[in-house]
Design an enzyme around this catalytic site. Structure first.
Site, PDB file in Angstrom:
ATOM      1  N   ASP A  67       0.827  -1.206   0.000  1.00  0.00           N
ATOM      2  CA  ASP A  67       0.000   0.000   0.000  1.00  0.00           C
ATOM      3  C   ASP A  67       0.862   1.258   0.000  1.00  0.00           C
ATOM      4  O   ASP A  67       2.087   1.189   0.181  1.00  0.00           O
ATOM      5  CB  ASP A  67      -0.971   0.005   1.203  1.00  0.00           C
ATOM      6  N   ASN A 136      -7.721  -2.378  14.166  1.00  0.00           N
ATOM      7  CA  ASN A 136      -9.134  -2.548  13.796  1.00  0.00           C
ATOM      8  C   ASN A 136      -9.353  -3.763  12.889  1.00  0.00           C
ATOM      9  O   ASN A 136     -10.420  -3.930  12.315  1.00  0.00           O
ATOM     10  CB  ASN A 136      -9.673  -1.275  13.121  1.00  0.00           C
ATOM     11  N   HIS A 138      -7.614  -4.408  10.096  1.00  0.00           N
ATOM     12  CA  HIS A 138      -7.301  -4.237   8.664  1.00  0.00           C
ATOM     13  C   HIS A 138      -6.062  -5.033   8.269  1.00  0.00           C
ATOM     14  O   HIS A 138      -5.189  -5.305   9.087  1.00  0.00           O
ATOM     15  CB  HIS A 138      -7.194  -2.757   8.269  1.00  0.00           C
ATOM     16  N   GLU A 143      -9.807  -1.615   5.071  1.00  0.00           N
ATOM     17  CA  GLU A 143     -10.427  -1.231   6.337  1.00  0.00           C
ATOM     18  C   GLU A 143     -11.740  -1.999   6.547  1.00  0.00           C
ATOM     19  O   GLU A 143     -12.324  -2.507   5.582  1.00  0.00           O
ATOM     20  CB  GLU A 143     -10.728   0.276   6.298  1.00  0.00           C
TER      21      GLU A 143
HETATM   22  C1  F6R Z   1       1.345  -1.359   6.104  1.00  0.00           C
HETATM   23  C2  F6R Z   1       0.075  -2.036   6.226  1.00  0.00           C
HETATM   24  C3  F6R Z   1      -0.740  -1.979   7.460  1.00  0.00           C
HETATM   25  C4  F6R Z   1       0.076  -2.315   8.714  1.00  0.00           C
HETATM   26  C5  F6R Z   1      -0.794  -2.284   9.957  1.00  0.00           C
HETATM   27  C6  F6R Z   1       0.007  -2.514  11.224  1.00  0.00           C
HETATM   28  O1  F6R Z   1       1.938  -1.587   4.845  1.00  0.00           O
HETATM   29  O2  F6R Z   1      -0.324  -2.623   5.275  1.00  0.00           O
HETATM   30  O3  F6R Z   1      -1.801  -2.877   7.347  1.00  0.00           O
HETATM   31  O4  F6R Z   1       0.632  -3.589   8.565  1.00  0.00           O
HETATM   32  O5  F6R Z   1      -1.434  -1.032  10.043  1.00  0.00           O
HETATM   33  O6  F6R Z   1       0.913  -1.467  11.382  1.00  0.00           O
HETATM   34  P1  F6R Z   1       2.026  -1.502  12.529  1.00  0.00           P
HETATM   35  O7  F6R Z   1       2.952  -2.609  12.163  1.00  0.00           O
HETATM   36  O8  F6R Z   1       2.689  -0.158  12.455  1.00  0.00           O
HETATM   37  O9  F6R Z   1       1.320  -1.739  13.815  1.00  0.00           O
END
Ligand code: F6R
Length: 241
Positions: A67, A136, A138, A143
Site C-alpha cells: 500500500d 481494527n 485491517h 479497512e
Molecule cells: C502497512 C500495512 C498496514 C500495517 C498495519 C500494522 O503496509 O499494510 O496494514 O501492517 O497497520 O501497522 P504496525 O505494524 O505499524 O502496527
C-alpha cells in the site's frame, strides 16, 4: 493456520526474517509482497543480517508493497516508498527495477491501482505475502467495510487507522486521509501468507482473526479461507487467545 507464539518482538523478527529468506532460498526468482509499519522492522533487520552474512541473495527477487498513502511522493519521509528504502531495500541487493510501489501521487488513482494489479498478475502473482495487522483488523489498508474489496483500490482511511499512524507524523492532521491498497483478492491469491502482530493493542484483532466467522467488518478474518497462512504473535498480541 499455523500459529506461532513468541516471547518477544525480537524473536518474531528473527523468525519472520528467516521465513522470508527461506522463501527466497527455495525460489530465488520469487515475488515478495511486503508491508510497512512498526511490526516488520525486526524482520527486515534480520533479512539484512542474513544478506550481509552471505546466507541469502535477493538479486532475482521482485517485490510489491502492499500500500501507499495518497498524496505523498517518494521523497516524503512518511511515504511507504521512503520507509522501504530506508529499512530494507538500500541494505540488500534487490534490483531497483524489480521493486514495485503504488504511486500515491498518480494523476488518476483508479488507473494507478489497475496498473499495479495487472503488473502483479503479469509477474505470476505474489509467492510470499508479508502482512501486519491493524488494531481494527485491517490488512494492508483494507479497512472494516460492508464487503471485501477484491482488487487494488483507493481507500478512505478509518479514524482508528489515522490515530494509530499519527505517531509517525508531526500531528494527526498531517496523516493522509486516503491511501491506495492491494485488495483482499490480491492478497488472498498469494501462494503463502505470513502475518505478524505484536503488542496488547493488537490482541482483540488477533482474537477475531483466529476465532470469528470471516467478515468484512474485520478484514483479517478472510485469512481463515487461505490454505497456507502462518501467524506469528508475541505473548501480548496472543493474550486473548
Ligand atoms: C502497512 C500495512 C498496514 C500495517 C498495519 C500494522 O503496509 O499494510 O496494514 O501492517 O497497520 O501497522 P504496525 O505494524 O505499524 O502496527
Amino acid at each position: 493456520m499455523n500459529i506461532l507464539i513468541f516471547t518477544s518482538k525480537n524473536e518474531i523478527g528473527t523468525a519472520a526474517g528467516n521465513y522470508i529468506a527461506a522463501s527466497v532460498t527455495e525460489n530465488p526468482k520469487c515475488t515478495l509482497g511486503l508491508a510497512t509499519g512498526s511490526t516488520p522492522l525486526e524482520a527486515y533487520a534480520q533479512m539484512i543480517k542474513l544478506y550481509e552474512s552471505g546466507a541469502v541473495d535477493f538479486s532475482g527477487v521482485t517485490t510489491f508493497n502492499l500500500d501507499e498513502y495518497a498524496g505523498l511522493d517518494e521523497t516524503d519521509e512518511n511515504s511507504y516508498h521512503a520507509f522501504m528504502h530506508k529499512n530494507l531495500f538500500d541494505s540488500i541487493n534487490v534490483l531497483p527495477e524489480n521493486i514495485n510501489f503504488l504511486d500515491g501521487c498518480a494523476p488518476d488513482l483508479e488507473s494507478e491501482c489497475s496498473r499495479y494489479e495487472e503488473k502483479i498478475e503479469n509477474c505470476g502473482g505474489i509467492d510470499m505475502q508479508l502482512l501486519g495487522l491493524g488494531s481494527n483488523g485491517h490488512i494492508a489498508f483494507n479497512e472494516p467495510a460492508p464487503a471485501f474489496e477484491n482488487a487494488t483500490h483507493p481507500v478512505k482511511l478509518k479514524e482508528s487507522t489515522i490515530n494509530d499512524n499519527a505517531r509517525f507524523f508531526d500531528s494527526k492532521d498531517s496523516v493522509p486521509k486516503m491511501a491506495l491498497t492491494m485488495g483482499i483478492g490480491t492478497i488472498m491469491r498469494a501462494k503463502k501468507i505470513l502475518i505478524i502482530a505484536t503488542g496488547k493493542n493488537k490482541a482483540a484483532a488477533v482474537r477475531s482473526l483466529i476465532y470469528d466467522n470471516p467478515t468484512p467488518a474485520c478484514p483479517a478474518t478472510v485469512l481463515q479461507f487461505h490454505p497456507n497462512v502462518t501467524v506469528m504473535l508475541d505473548s501480548s498480541a496472543a493474550e486473548l487467545l
